[in-house]
Design an enzyme around this catalytic site. Structure first.
Site, PDB file in Angstrom:
ATOM      1  N   ASP A 175      -0.807  -5.220   9.611  1.00 32.98           N
ATOM      2  CA  ASP A 175      -1.772  -4.235   9.151  1.00 32.98           C
ATOM      3  C   ASP A 175      -3.006  -5.000   8.691  1.00 32.98           C
ATOM      4  OD1 ASP A 175      -3.160  -2.114   8.188  1.00 32.98           O
ATOM      5  OD2 ASP A 175      -1.754  -1.575   6.603  1.00 32.98           O
ATOM      6  N   LYS A 214     -13.341  -0.675   5.694  1.00 37.76           N
ATOM      7  CA  LYS A 214     -13.939  -1.526   4.659  1.00 37.76           C
ATOM      8  C   LYS A 214     -14.995  -2.462   5.240  1.00 37.76           C
ATOM      9  CE  LYS A 214     -10.306   0.120   2.829  1.00 37.76           C
ATOM     10  NZ  LYS A 214      -9.725   0.663   1.646  1.00 37.76           N
ATOM     11  N   TRP A 257       0.871  -1.176   0.000  1.00 41.84           N
ATOM     12  CA  TRP A 257       0.000   0.000   0.000  1.00 41.84           C
ATOM     13  C   TRP A 257       0.910   1.229   0.000  1.00 41.84           C
ATOM     14  CZ3 TRP A 257      -2.082   2.641   4.866  1.00 41.84           C
ATOM     15  CH2 TRP A 257      -3.092   3.547   4.566  1.00 41.84           C
TER      16      TRP A 257
HETATM   17  N1  PLP Z   1      -3.660  -0.560   5.280  1.00 39.59           N
HETATM   18  C1  PLP Z   1      -3.946  -1.037   4.074  1.00 39.59           C
HETATM   19  C2  PLP Z   1      -3.144  -2.149   3.537  1.00 39.59           C
HETATM   20  C3  PLP Z   1      -4.983  -0.489   3.341  1.00 39.59           C
HETATM   21  O1  PLP Z   1      -5.275  -0.987   2.144  1.00 39.59           O
HETATM   22  C4  PLP Z   1      -5.740   0.577   3.892  1.00 39.59           C
HETATM   23  C5  PLP Z   1      -6.793   1.202   3.104  1.00 39.59           C
HETATM   24  O2  PLP Z   1      -6.825   1.213   1.913  1.00 39.59           O
HETATM   25  C6  PLP Z   1      -5.396   1.023   5.170  1.00 39.59           C
HETATM   26  C7  PLP Z   1      -4.361   0.434   5.833  1.00 39.59           C
HETATM   27  C8  PLP Z   1      -6.064   2.120   5.933  1.00 39.59           C
HETATM   28  O3  PLP Z   1      -7.261   2.592   5.599  1.00 39.59           O
HETATM   29  P1  PLP Z   1      -8.074   3.504   6.574  1.00 39.59           P
HETATM   30  O4  PLP Z   1      -7.144   4.525   7.141  1.00 39.59           O
HETATM   31  O5  PLP Z   1      -9.116   4.104   5.723  1.00 39.59           O
HETATM   32  O6  PLP Z   1      -8.615   2.607   7.641  1.00 39.59           O
END
Ligand code: PLP
Length: 408
Positions: free
Chosen positions: A218, A254, A137
């Site tokens: 994560d 999500k 990511w």
């Molecule tokens: N980590 C990964 C691998 C992700 O794909 C995402 C969202 O796309 C996140 C963390 C964090 O998303 P959020 O801050 O919206 O919870």
């Protein structure tokens, strides 16, 4: 004072730039496969029915006000979040060797963890790097560099098999300096959709144990990937069972569809011996970091999640909603693969159904991606990643034909 050589113009965030280009396109067939957010078969965002119910309950609750939450967040939310991620019967919870803070969704949890590790894991004489999967990511890199946590990478994706480069990953872990931090995607790896099997996770854990490597999980897609909350947390729970000291960034963006509400949690789990005392100390320092950055977390999303997580009936409804989302995505994977196979589009497409979660790494190259946008108004990231949730029964034929055209 702020001339261009001091403050140069920064490039636009590629993903948010892609969204803007999509919005500006007036073609009636345009397809948005960029951002990782769930869409229903009608291509619209979906408010989970269980979230609507929780909102109704909140609206009618006379005790709700707009006071600050505690620094560590809503206690009912953080304790329920521990049970969701580790399982209600987890030894780490029973032995009180876990400390948890509500964060600004998963991003905030990754950030808080990174900040803590920079300050308390690394010292002036010994700096450990955090190993990120190649690819990962994109925000992981920015978050780490923001807190000066040095990064390096481990091989992850094999372009040949469009699956896991397991040997490459294991040898990188074997060669990593002892105590290095390893960032692992708990499930539904972003951007590849490729996860290790249970057997491979066991091997990874074995090497990490031998090398005294520090796991940082994560977890942004629990329940969203397979439709089963326990299945998607399997790797984390296995590592806990092996006695690792580790941390977890947990996002509800999500799996609750609470993207904009920023509900998430950071967990630190101490090793079994003397863990309660360590967890307490770590928690006290995390609270100071949190106070200086956000003072206290936002209430609304956490209240919704907390209501659902703490009520068995609502929880069961949430699980059904998760099955709806993950099921629709799996249907799209099967449909896309079979359409490409029916047309005998050159190449193998079995990776589309083997990959899991929000994304598929199609194997399309940058040129093909650009052509898809120009010729067919299909928007996806340059690396060939598509958000499966952007496909639906109305656009999947169109998309498959567009892919067929650029591949031939
Ligand atoms: N980590 C990964 C691998 C992700 O794909 C995402 C969202 O796309 C996140 C963390 C964090 O998303 P959020 O801050 O919206 O919870």
């Amino acid at each position: 004072a702020f001339s261009a050589d001091v403050v140069p113009q920064a490039p636009e965030d590629p993903l948010f730039g892609l969204m803007a280009a999509y919005r500006a396109d007036n073609d009636k067939n345009k397809v948005d496969l960029g951002i990782g957010a769930y869409r229903g078969d009608d291509a619209k965002p979906w408010v989970l029915p269980v979230v609507k119910k929780a909102e109704e309950i909140l609206r009618n609750d006379p005790n709700i006000n707009h006071e600050y939450l505690p620094i560590a967040g809503l206690p009912d939310f953080t304790s329920a979040s521990q049970k969701v991620i580790l399982g209600a019967d987890s030894s780490a919870i029973q032995e009180k060797r876990i400390t948890s803070l509500q964060t600004i969704s998963g991003t905030g949890a990754v950030h808080l963890g990174a900040l803590f590790l920079t300050k308390f894991y690394n010292t002036s004489s010994q700096k450990y790097s955090i190993y990120l999967s190649a690819p990962t990511w994109a925000n992981h890199n920015q978050i780490m560099s923001n807190v000066n946590l040095p990064t390096t990478t481990y091989p992850y994706f094999s372009a040949n098999t469009k699956g896991l480069d397991f040997d490459g990953m294991l040898s990188a872990l074997q060669e990593a300096p002892e105590k290095s931090i390893i960032l692992l995607h708990a499930c539904a790896h972003n951007p590849t959709g490729v996860d290790p099997t249970d057997e491979q996770w066991k091997e990874i854990a074995k090497v990490m144990k031998q090398r005294h490597l520090f796991p940082f999980f994560d977890c942004a897609y629990q329940g969203f990937a397979s439709g089963d909350l326990n299945r998607d947390a399997w790797a984390i729970r296995y590592f806990i069972d092996q006695g690792f000291e580790l941390c977890i960034a947990q996002s509800y963006a999500k799996n609750f569809g609470l993207y904009g509400e920023r509900a998430g949690c950071f967990h630190f789990i101490a090793a079994p011996n003397d863990g309660a005392e360590t967890a307490k100390r770590v928690g006290s320092q995390l609270a100071i970091l949190q106070r200086s950055e956000i003072s206290n977390p936002p209430a609304y999303g956490a209240r919704i999640a907390s209501l659902v997580l703490n009520d068995p009936k609502l929880f069961a409804e949430w699980e059904a909603n998760l099955k709806t989302m993950s099921g629709r995505i799996m249907d799209m994977r099967h449909a896309l693969r079979s359409k490409l196979e029916e047309m005998e589009t050159p190449g193998s497409w079995k990776h589309i159904t083997e990959q899991i979660g929000m994304f598929s790494f199609t194997g399309l190259n940058e040129k093909q991606v650009a052509k898809l946008k120009e010729e067919s108004h299909v928007y996806m990231t340059k690396n060939g990643r598509i958000s499966m949730a952007g496909l639906n029964t109305r656009n999947i034929d169109y998309f498959a034909k567009a892919v067929d055209k650029v591949v031939r």
